[in-house]
Write a protein that holds these residues in place. Structure first.
Motif, PDB file in Angstrom:
ATOM      1  N   UNK A 257      31.931  44.975  26.457  1.00  0.00           N
ATOM      2  CA  UNK A 257      32.948  44.900  25.405  1.00  0.00           C
ATOM      3  C   UNK A 257      32.918  46.160  24.549  1.00  0.00           C
ATOM      4  N   UNK A 258      31.716  46.739  24.358  1.00  0.00           N
ATOM      5  CA  UNK A 258      31.598  47.936  23.523  1.00  0.00           C
ATOM      6  C   UNK A 258      31.950  49.224  24.249  1.00  0.00           C
ATOM      7  N   UNK A 259      31.989  49.199  25.558  1.00  0.00           N
ATOM      8  CA  UNK A 259      32.301  50.404  26.345  1.00  0.00           C
ATOM      9  C   UNK A 259      33.509  50.128  27.229  1.00  0.00           C
ATOM     10  N   UNK A 260      34.716  50.240  26.648  1.00  0.00           N
ATOM     11  CA  UNK A 260      35.907  49.822  27.397  1.00  0.00           C
ATOM     12  C   UNK A 260      36.189  50.683  28.631  1.00  0.00           C
ATOM     13  N   UNK A 261      35.603  51.901  28.699  1.00  0.00           N
ATOM     14  CA  UNK A 261      35.901  52.755  29.872  1.00  0.00           C
ATOM     15  C   UNK A 261      35.084  52.361  31.089  1.00  0.00           C
ATOM     16  N   UNK A 262      34.001  51.571  30.867  1.00  0.00           N
ATOM     17  CA  UNK A 262      33.067  51.301  31.965  1.00  0.00           C
ATOM     18  C   UNK A 262      33.751  50.550  33.108  1.00  0.00           C
ATOM     19  N   UNK A 263      33.513  51.021  34.341  1.00  0.00           N
ATOM     20  CA  UNK A 263      34.067  50.372  35.543  1.00  0.00           C
ATOM     21  C   UNK A 263      32.971  49.812  36.456  1.00  0.00           C
TER      22      UNK A 263
ATOM     23  N   UNK B 135      23.396  32.799  36.450  1.00  0.00           N
ATOM     24  CA  UNK B 135      23.835  33.751  35.427  1.00  0.00           C
ATOM     25  C   UNK B 135      24.336  35.038  36.072  1.00  0.00           C
ATOM     26  N   UNK B 136      23.636  35.517  37.090  1.00  0.00           N
ATOM     27  CA  UNK B 136      24.082  36.740  37.770  1.00  0.00           C
ATOM     28  C   UNK B 136      25.452  36.512  38.392  1.00  0.00           C
ATOM     29  N   UNK B 137      25.646  35.318  38.984  1.00  0.00           N
ATOM     30  CA  UNK B 137      26.958  35.006  39.563  1.00  0.00           C
ATOM     31  C   UNK B 137      28.023  35.000  38.475  1.00  0.00           C
ATOM     32  N   UNK B 138      27.684  34.374  37.311  1.00  0.00           N
ATOM     33  CA  UNK B 138      28.652  34.336  36.213  1.00  0.00           C
ATOM     34  C   UNK B 138      28.955  35.747  35.723  1.00  0.00           C
ATOM     35  N   UNK B 139      27.918  36.581  35.610  1.00  0.00           N
ATOM     36  CA  UNK B 139      28.127  37.954  35.147  1.00  0.00           C
ATOM     37  C   UNK B 139      29.038  38.697  36.112  1.00  0.00           C
TER      38      UNK B 139
ATOM     39  N   UNK C 120      36.580  39.785  36.607  1.00  0.00           N
ATOM     40  CA  UNK C 120      37.806  39.432  35.883  1.00  0.00           C
ATOM     41  C   UNK C 120      38.213  40.528  34.913  1.00  0.00           C
ATOM     42  N   UNK C 121      37.230  41.275  34.399  1.00  0.00           N
ATOM     43  CA  UNK C 121      37.532  42.333  33.441  1.00  0.00           C
ATOM     44  C   UNK C 121      37.688  43.683  34.132  1.00  0.00           C
ATOM     45  N   UNK C 122      37.752  43.677  35.470  1.00  0.00           N
ATOM     46  CA  UNK C 122      37.963  44.923  36.198  1.00  0.00           C
ATOM     47  C   UNK C 122      36.725  45.792  36.337  1.00  0.00           C
ATOM     48  N   UNK C 123      35.556  45.179  36.233  1.00  0.00           N
ATOM     49  CA  UNK C 123      34.308  45.932  36.346  1.00  0.00           C
ATOM     50  C   UNK C 123      33.525  45.378  37.538  1.00  0.00           C
ATOM     51  N   UNK C 124      32.815  46.260  38.248  1.00  0.00           N
ATOM     52  CA  UNK C 124      32.043  45.814  39.405  1.00  0.00           C
ATOM     53  C   UNK C 124      30.552  45.827  39.083  1.00  0.00           C
ATOM     54  N   UNK C 125      29.868  44.759  39.504  1.00  0.00           N
ATOM     55  CA  UNK C 125      28.418  44.680  39.285  1.00  0.00           C
ATOM     56  C   UNK C 125      27.677  45.138  40.537  1.00  0.00           C
ATOM     57  N   UNK C 126      26.695  46.015  40.352  1.00  0.00           N
ATOM     58  CA  UNK C 126      25.832  46.446  41.446  1.00  0.00           C
ATOM     59  C   UNK C 126      24.380  46.195  41.062  1.00  0.00           C
TER      60      UNK C 126
ATOM     61  N   UNK D 260      32.059  31.720  26.870  1.00  0.00           N
ATOM     62  CA  UNK D 260      31.688  33.034  27.365  1.00  0.00           C
ATOM     63  C   UNK D 260      32.530  33.443  28.563  1.00  0.00           C
ATOM     64  N   UNK D 261      32.782  32.486  29.457  1.00  0.00           N
ATOM     65  CA  UNK D 261      33.601  32.804  30.636  1.00  0.00           C
ATOM     66  C   UNK D 261      34.975  33.264  30.219  1.00  0.00           C
ATOM     67  N   UNK D 262      35.588  32.534  29.278  1.00  0.00           N
ATOM     68  CA  UNK D 262      36.960  32.865  28.894  1.00  0.00           C
ATOM     69  C   UNK D 262      37.004  34.165  28.101  1.00  0.00           C
ATOM     70  N   UNK D 263      36.031  34.373  27.215  1.00  0.00           N
ATOM     71  CA  UNK D 263      36.026  35.593  26.412  1.00  0.00           C
ATOM     72  C   UNK D 263      35.867  36.823  27.296  1.00  0.00           C
ATOM     73  N   UNK D 264      34.981  36.695  28.313  1.00  0.00           N
ATOM     74  CA  UNK D 264      34.701  37.860  29.153  1.00  0.00           C
ATOM     75  C   UNK D 264      35.934  38.317  29.905  1.00  0.00           C
ATOM     76  N   UNK D 265      36.821  37.367  30.250  1.00  0.00           N
ATOM     77  CA  UNK D 265      38.010  37.753  31.007  1.00  0.00           C
ATOM     78  C   UNK D 265      38.842  38.761  30.249  1.00  0.00           C
TER      79      UNK D 265
END
Lengths: 574, 574
Positions: free
Chosen positions: A494-500, A519-523, A529-535, B294-299
């Motif tokens: 949320x604090x780094x809007x440019x992060x992809x 939790x990892x699945x939720x993250x 959903x926010x357009x960021x990929x987790x690695x 948290x799920x909804x906010x993160x979207x």
């Protein structure tokens, strides 16, 4: 014979190789320990609120049974200070609550805690003793020491005091000061001073006089016996009992009676009231016993088996319940004396039991004139060495959270009682542990220029990529900290809007439990959903094996990189 | 205004930037959610054992208060399935126990759980919710879903069934099968089938007919309202109530009454009986609410603040207690609908409360003929989606210990009750965690030939030195595993009599608490007694800082090496 039977009955192993030389060493040690145990067992019986002979009874059958089932060669089992205090509190409360006798409640307590220990030993549940963290045990033992000393004031001053807490005991003091029995005070003070001096100065003094260190040591430890003999002689000679000094009085001679905690009308209520105290006594007794046993075994590079210890102590306590005793455990001072006096095998315990049987048969008439003040002084000198107030400053300096657990346990044990203190200690340890582990250290990492190393951006001047966020988690991931990771990643993104791309560097993650996996699945899903990929990067072998057994990797849009550097190079090249 | 006040009253932040555009979006979302909440709140009130209007009341004040204190823009607060079930069980038991009314007990329950949440929020104790590990929550929610469905059988079959557990409910079934009211069964079955079909097929069907995805989604979620209207029409038209079908009956019109759980004679006993259930309801409600929020906010890359959530939910529950309601939480389905329908700010909640107020004022006469079977069918369709039996196989494959916690919570919740299930789940999680962490992975390491790397001797062919034992601990050291380390080192040294040096490689040790420090001291001392020296290597910076604050390093005979390789080279050169 099956090897399993040998693991369960250590006596089968040591008794077959038993030599005359070992027997001689065990015999000497047993003689020394017997001398020490006579005053101690009488004193702890009084502390537990029971007639003095109960202390002798609790030092026979338990020693025999421990020798059969226990795994330590030098542990000496019997009544101990802290468990006797706990017995007094629990049996007193249960007796008042149900109308049963105090002695019956003590038998039930021994039976229940023996049963619980045996059960834990058979089910290999010894690890539950870990719930008692060191600060909790330390605070509890110190507070118990003070509480025991305060409870002996009535014997040292010759006045009636009742109560299980320090405020209760101290509050009654002013009202009774006028009734203080000065001969009793004098007797108590002299014995106290003599025992204290013997403890501190007798050994060096004797050594300076040319006595061998071994004999000097034994002599200084046997000082209570001398105090006992002299004060009996004094009290009998001056007929102090007639002058109003409280003495032990008539102690029945003979071997322990066979007792069985009968299933009377009040038994169900009694068992219910005693179950929790019995569990606490088991845990405290087990922790004390294992610490002593382990220390002594390690000196000779021997080992003890915690589960065998539980079975041995369980059998001992059941033995105590069947022979007129009360809860027992491996005592610290007597085990050290046993070791120092040269005990080689559990046979020393058998010989000690025989020694005490002789005492119970022939010595008890001599105990009539033993002043209670002498026994109280014996207890006070023994327990004040348990009080370790230095632990407060040491723990405060080392860890604030551990200090909270220590102070809480100490304060509540003194002010509310032994059970409340112990339970608050366990509860606060768990809460504080949860609090601490709920905030794992998570560092945002960047590249040390010119290297393949990645370090905390707050501590080093490193390079970061505006679209890639590298996070290093310095803890295994499990239910206590899984949600914090969710919060942290959400806040960072949320604090780094440019992060992809978010890359979790897992080099310090030794385990991921089912909660953390969720939790990892939720993250991953929320980031997606926010357009960021987790690695992930640097996932350890066993952790990776486990992740492969779930469908996490199938759903993960990002990749798992072997090194964090590969992750950053590959993602920044996009 | 101080920034602290803004953190505590999120409404101060969002309301000042509130735009007409946001208001329009919030209004639309509120209309959709209101439609959805009318049947849902009536149904959950019945589930909680309360009159239907209590559900409407519990959906007004809480929504307003959450809008003031809560931090999520889209969370919709009100009665939820699982907390309503818990309310039924707790209020029922407490009412029977104390003689207070069920509704009074429910008010107290809301007040207590609101107070507890507020307290936890103010004291920043949100982390205690971590005690509810994911397998426990999953097992509990699945079992609750089944239990709720079973509890609705009485409404679907028109027979009396009583009980809080699955065996109790199912055991009564055979005895009542003769009394089944077939018109009720028919009504329930039709509604059940229709709702089920709507849930699965309505949205794709409408989309195929050219309806926009948004409208199709809303329409399929509003299906229960249609079922409600049609079954009221049918029941009223055919006068089914006269034919023996149970209907909701007279629901008083009007805004919520002001209620205050009065401090009557039975209040102390009631509070005592409800405190533990209130704590469990708070934790379950908080966990559900935070997960959804948290799920909804993160979207939208927004954040929620768990402590603000606790304060918001606390205020909501106190609001429910003061306006004739019962415990509320952020519901999953309604929050998702709120989000999908476009809610932008908590004002959507205010509008929803207004919508429900209109319903309470003007719609209640129309609810007279609403069949209870219709509401029961609404509940059953909603809760069966909570049941996730797949979690059993997934968790079994991933982690056996997590599976035990899951199965235990699931089984006990069904067979003994919601509180017993939840507490057993928390207890077993802690025990299993303690069991797992009581056996940290400790590898004996040796040198990979020709390198400065050290690896597990069991997995790699490495070089070891007969007099030096290198051990790598793959876990932080703390009270749960400290004694295991003592055991392990003692065993290793006992098994390797030639060893003169033990080097603990601490590269994976992120923390050493006071218990573990004590264990390290004991290990060092015991090794010293046995002629062995303890050394450390690769101690992390923060851990080293902490060790320096204790006197451990002063007493350590061995050294602390920067790398494990330095340790081995230097010690083997001796």
């Amino acid at each position: 014979m099956p090897p399993r039977l040998h693991a369960w009955l250590p006596i089968l192993t040591w008794s077959r190789r038993y030599t005359a030389q070992q027997a001689a060493a065990d015999g000497v040690a047993a003689a020394v320990v017997t001398l020490m145990l006579i005053p101690q067992s009488l004193a702890y019986a009084l502390l537990a609120g029971l007639p003095p002979q109960a202390g002798l009874y609790a030092s026979m059958a338990p020693l025999l049974l421990y020798a059969v089932f226990g795994s330590s060669n030098t542990l000496a089992v019997g009544p101990a200070a802290v468990t006797s205090l706990m017995t007094a509190a629990a049996a007193g409360a249960a007796a008042a609550h149900t109308g049963a006798g105090h002695a019956v409640a003590a038998l039930w307590l021994a039976l229940l805690s023996g049963g619980l220990m045996l059960l834990m030993g058979v089910a290999r549940l010894g690890f539950v003793a870990h719930f008692l963290s060191h600060p909790v045990v330390s605070g509890f033992v110190s507070a118990s020491g003070l509480l025991i000393a305060a409870s002996q004031l009535k014997h040292l001053l010759g006045i009636p005091l009742k109560g299980d807490t320090l405020p209760a005991l101290l509050a009654q003091l002013p009202g009774h000061l006028g009734a203080v029995h000065w001969p009793t005070v004098a007797m108590g003070a002299v014995v106290l001073a003599a025992l204290w001096a013997a403890r501190r100065h007798l050994k060096p003094l004797l050594q300076r006089w040319g006595v061998s260190p071994f004999v000097a040591d034994i002599a200084s430890k046997a000082a209570p016996v001398l105090a006992l003999v002299l004060s009996i002689a004094l009290a009998a000679g001056l007929d102090l009992a007639d002058a109003g000094m409280k003495v032990v009085g008539a102690v029945p001679s003979g071997l322990p009676p066979l007792t069985w905690p009968s299933w009377s009308a009040e038994a169900p209520a009694l068992v219910q009231a005693l179950l929790m105290p019995a569990l606490l006594i088991s845990l405290v007794g087990f922790v004390e016993s294992v610490s002593v046993g382990q220390s002594l075994a390690a000196k000779r590079r021997e080992r003890i088996d915690p589960d065998a210890e539980l079975r041995g102590l369980g059998a001992s306590n059941i033995g105590a319940a069947l022979t007129g005793g009360f809860p027992v455990t491996g005592g610290f001072s007597r085990s050290v004396v046993n070791y120092d006096a040269g005990a080689r095998t559990p046979a020393a315990g058998i010989f000690t039991a025989l020694g005490l049987a002789l005492a119970a048969l022939f010595l008890t008439p001599w105990l009539f004139h033993l002043p209670q003040a002498t026994l109280a002084a014996t207890i006070v000198v023994a327990v004040l060495s348990l009080v370790d107030l230095g632990a407060f400053t040491r723990t405060w300096r080392y860890s604030r959270t551990d200090f909270v657990a220590l102070a809480l346990t100490f304060g509540l044990t003194l002010a509310v009682g032994v059970e409340a203190g112990l339970m608050a200690g366990v509860g606060s340890s768990l809460l504080l542990w949860l609090y601490r582990s709920s905030r794992p250290h998570i560092a945002t990492v960047g590249q040390v220029p010119g290297t393949e190393h990645y370090r905390n951006v707050l501590r080093h001047s490193v390079l970061t990529h505006p679209k890639i966020l590298g996070l290093r988690v310095d803890e295994s991931l499990y239910f206590a900290n899984a949600r914090y990771l969710e919060d942290h990643v959400a806040a960072q993104v949320a604090n780094h809007p440019q992060v992809r791309h978010v890359v979790l560097q897992c080099s310090a993650v030794n385990d991921i439990d089912a909660s953390a996996l969720e939790s990892l699945e939720a993250i991953a899903e929320r980031l997606h959903d926010a357009g960021v990929t987790l690695h992930l990067s640097e996932v350890k072998g066993p952790v990776m094996d486990r992740l492969k057994r779930s469908d996490f990797l199938d759903h993960l849009c990002g990749q798992v990189f072997l090194t964090h550097h590969q992750a950053i190079t590959s993602l920044s090249a996009e």
